[in-house]
Design an enzyme around this catalytic site. Structure first.
Site, PDB file in Angstrom:
ATOM      1  N   ARG A 120      -2.180 -10.310  12.907  1.00  0.00           N
ATOM      2  CA  ARG A 120      -2.476  -9.072  12.164  1.00  0.00           C
ATOM      3  C   ARG A 120      -3.511  -9.339  11.072  1.00  0.00           C
ATOM      4  O   ARG A 120      -4.383  -8.502  10.812  1.00  0.00           O
ATOM      5  CB  ARG A 120      -1.194  -8.493  11.565  1.00  0.00           C
ATOM      6  CG  ARG A 120      -0.250  -7.908  12.607  1.00  0.00           C
ATOM      7  CD  ARG A 120       1.137  -7.691  12.051  1.00  0.00           C
ATOM      8  NE  ARG A 120       1.190  -6.619  11.080  1.00  0.00           N
ATOM      9  CZ  ARG A 120       2.272  -6.357  10.341  1.00  0.00           C
ATOM     10  NH1 ARG A 120       3.363  -7.089  10.465  1.00  0.00           N
ATOM     11  NH2 ARG A 120       2.252  -5.353   9.479  1.00  0.00           N
ATOM     12  N   ARG A 137      11.253 -10.081   5.164  1.00  0.00           N
ATOM     13  CA  ARG A 137      11.625  -8.660   5.120  1.00  0.00           C
ATOM     14  C   ARG A 137      12.765  -8.363   6.087  1.00  0.00           C
ATOM     15  O   ARG A 137      12.757  -8.787   7.231  1.00  0.00           O
ATOM     16  CB  ARG A 137      10.395  -7.804   5.466  1.00  0.00           C
ATOM     17  CG  ARG A 137      10.627  -6.317   5.356  1.00  0.00           C
ATOM     18  CD  ARG A 137       9.320  -5.556   5.272  1.00  0.00           C
ATOM     19  NE  ARG A 137       8.395  -5.847   6.370  1.00  0.00           N
ATOM     20  CZ  ARG A 137       7.136  -5.404   6.408  1.00  0.00           C
ATOM     21  NH1 ARG A 137       6.663  -4.687   5.399  1.00  0.00           N
ATOM     22  NH2 ARG A 137       6.367  -5.688   7.438  1.00  0.00           N
ATOM     23  N   LYS A 184       0.824  -1.217   0.000  1.00  0.00           N
ATOM     24  CA  LYS A 184       0.000   0.000   0.000  1.00  0.00           C
ATOM     25  C   LYS A 184       0.857   1.265   0.000  1.00  0.00           C
ATOM     26  O   LYS A 184       0.524   2.241  -0.672  1.00  0.00           O
ATOM     27  CB  LYS A 184      -0.917   0.042   1.238  1.00  0.00           C
ATOM     28  CG  LYS A 184      -2.051  -0.931   1.231  1.00  0.00           C
ATOM     29  CD  LYS A 184      -3.079  -0.586   2.287  1.00  0.00           C
ATOM     30  CE  LYS A 184      -2.493  -0.482   3.680  1.00  0.00           C
ATOM     31  NZ  LYS A 184      -1.963  -1.759   4.177  1.00  0.00           N
ATOM     32  N   ARG A 230     -11.329   2.686   9.382  1.00  0.00           N
ATOM     33  CA  ARG A 230     -10.907   1.339   9.763  1.00  0.00           C
ATOM     34  C   ARG A 230     -12.091   0.477  10.194  1.00  0.00           C
ATOM     35  O   ARG A 230     -11.992  -0.752  10.203  1.00  0.00           O
ATOM     36  CB  ARG A 230      -9.895   1.440  10.902  1.00  0.00           C
ATOM     37  CG  ARG A 230      -9.168   0.162  11.228  1.00  0.00           C
ATOM     38  CD  ARG A 230      -8.202   0.357  12.358  1.00  0.00           C
ATOM     39  NE  ARG A 230      -7.125   1.257  12.030  1.00  0.00           N
ATOM     40  CZ  ARG A 230      -5.988   0.882  11.440  1.00  0.00           C
ATOM     41  NH1 ARG A 230      -5.802  -0.372  11.132  1.00  0.00           N
ATOM     42  NH2 ARG A 230      -5.051   1.768  11.173  1.00  0.00           N
ATOM     43  N   ARG A 273      12.311  -7.086  11.948  1.00  0.00           N
ATOM     44  CA  ARG A 273      11.377  -6.528  12.915  1.00  0.00           C
ATOM     45  C   ARG A 273      10.680  -7.610  13.703  1.00  0.00           C
ATOM     46  O   ARG A 273      10.363  -8.681  13.182  1.00  0.00           O
ATOM     47  CB  ARG A 273      10.334  -5.660  12.192  1.00  0.00           C
ATOM     48  CG  ARG A 273      10.921  -4.403  11.623  1.00  0.00           C
ATOM     49  CD  ARG A 273       9.898  -3.437  11.075  1.00  0.00           C
ATOM     50  NE  ARG A 273       8.559  -3.949  10.835  1.00  0.00           N
ATOM     51  CZ  ARG A 273       7.658  -3.294  10.109  1.00  0.00           C
ATOM     52  NH1 ARG A 273       7.970  -2.134   9.568  1.00  0.00           N
ATOM     53  NH2 ARG A 273       6.459  -3.793   9.922  1.00  0.00           N
TER      54      ARG A 273
END
Length: 244
Positions: free
Chosen positions: A195, A151, A31, A106, A184
Site C-alpha cells: 500500500r 490495529r 486522515k 489520486r 483486518r
C-alpha cells in the site's frame, strides 16, 4: 485511530473561507479523524470518491451505470468517469464555502482536470472561487507500520483499538461489547508495504503539482490529535493568505 464527529478544541477562525482542501496522507496517518474535525470546525462536507461512486450506482445515473458495467467486468473506473462524478458533486450547494477531498485527485491527470474544472466553475458562476490546496499529514513509516499492524476493530460497535497504544482492557475483546476483536486481512506488514509503494508512486506527482504552484504544506501527524488539527488549520490559513 478513531474518527470523531465532535471535539473540544477551539473553533477555527470564522473569517477564514476554507475553500477546497485535499487532505493527503499514507495509510494510518489519521486522515479520517482529521477530516471529521475539519468538517466540524468549518461546517464543510467531506467528499469521498468511493461514496460518490456508490451513490451514482445506487441512483442509476448515466455515469453510475457506466462505472458499474466496468466494475462488473473487473475493470478500473477510468479518470473520465471519476472526473464526471466529482464535477457533478461540486455543483451541490453544500460545497460553496469549501469541502475536503478524500481519495481524489489520486493522479496527476485528475489534479490537472480538477484545476481546470474549478476555473470553469468560477467563470460560469461569475464569482471568486478559491483554488484547491493540498495538506499532507506526515508520519514516520515505522510508526505507521506499528499503527497498522497493531490495529484491532470491534465488529459490532466499530471501535478501533491498537494493541500498542490503545489496547482493550481485556486482551482481544472489545471494552463495550465484549466481542472478539478483528484483525483486518490488509493490516499486515506485507500489505502495508504494498500500500505504501502504491501511495508513494501515485501521490508524489500530485504533491509536486501543488508544490510548484505554492499550494502545498506538510504537517507532523505524529503529535496529539488536537495538535495535528491546529497545524492543519494553521497551514490552511497560511496557504489562503499567501494566495490573496
Amino acid at each position: 485511530m478513531t474518527s470523531e464527529s465532535a471535539h473540544s478544541s477551539a473553533p477555527a477562525d470564522n473569517r477564514l473561507l476554507p475553500g477546497p482542501i485535499l487532505l493527503l496522507g499514507a495509510p494510518g496517518v489519521g486522515k479520517g479523524t482529521q477530516a471529521q474535525r475539519l468538517m466540524g470546525d468549518f461546517g464543510i462536507p467531506q467528499i469521498s470518491t468511493g461514496d460518490i461512486l456508490r451513490d451514482n450506482i445506487a441512483r442509476g445515473t448515466e455515469l453510475g451505470r457506466a462505472a458499474k458495467s466496468l466494475m462488473d467486468q473487473g475493470q478500473l473506473v477510468p479518470d473520465e468517469l471519476v472526473n464526471g462524478m466529482v464535477g457533478s458533486r461540486l455543483t451541490q450547494p453544500d460545497v460553496r464555502r469549501g469541502y475536503i477531498l478524500d481519495g481524489y485527485p489520486r493522479t496527476l491527470g485528475q489534479a490537472e482536470w480538477l484545476d481546470s474544472h474549478l476555473i470553469s466553475l468560477e467563470e460560469d458562476a461569475g464569482a471568486v472561487s478559491l483554488p484547491l490546496v493540498a495538506i499532507s499529514i506526515k508520519v514516520d513509516e515505522q510508526e505507521l507500520l506499528r499503527r497498522i499492524t497493531g490495529r484491532r476493530i470491534c465488529p459490532v460497535c466499530k471501535t478501533i483499538y491498537n494493541i500498542h497504544s490503545k489496547p482493550p482492557r481485556k486482551e482481544g475483546f472489545c471494552d463495550n461489547e465484549g466481542s472478539p476483536l478483528q484483525h483486518r486481512s490488509d493490516d499486515t506488514e506485507q500489505a502495508f508495504t504494498e500500500r505504501m509503494k502504491a501511495y508513494n508512486s501515485l501521490t508524489a506527482p500530485v504533491i509536486e503539482h501543488y508544490s510548484r504552484q505554492g499550494r502545498f504544506r506538510e504537517v507532523d501527524g505524529s503529535r496529539a490529535v488536537e495538535e495535528v488539527t491546529a497545524s492543519i488549520e494553521a497551514a490552511l490559513r497560511h496557504l489562503r493568505q499567501a494566495g490573496e
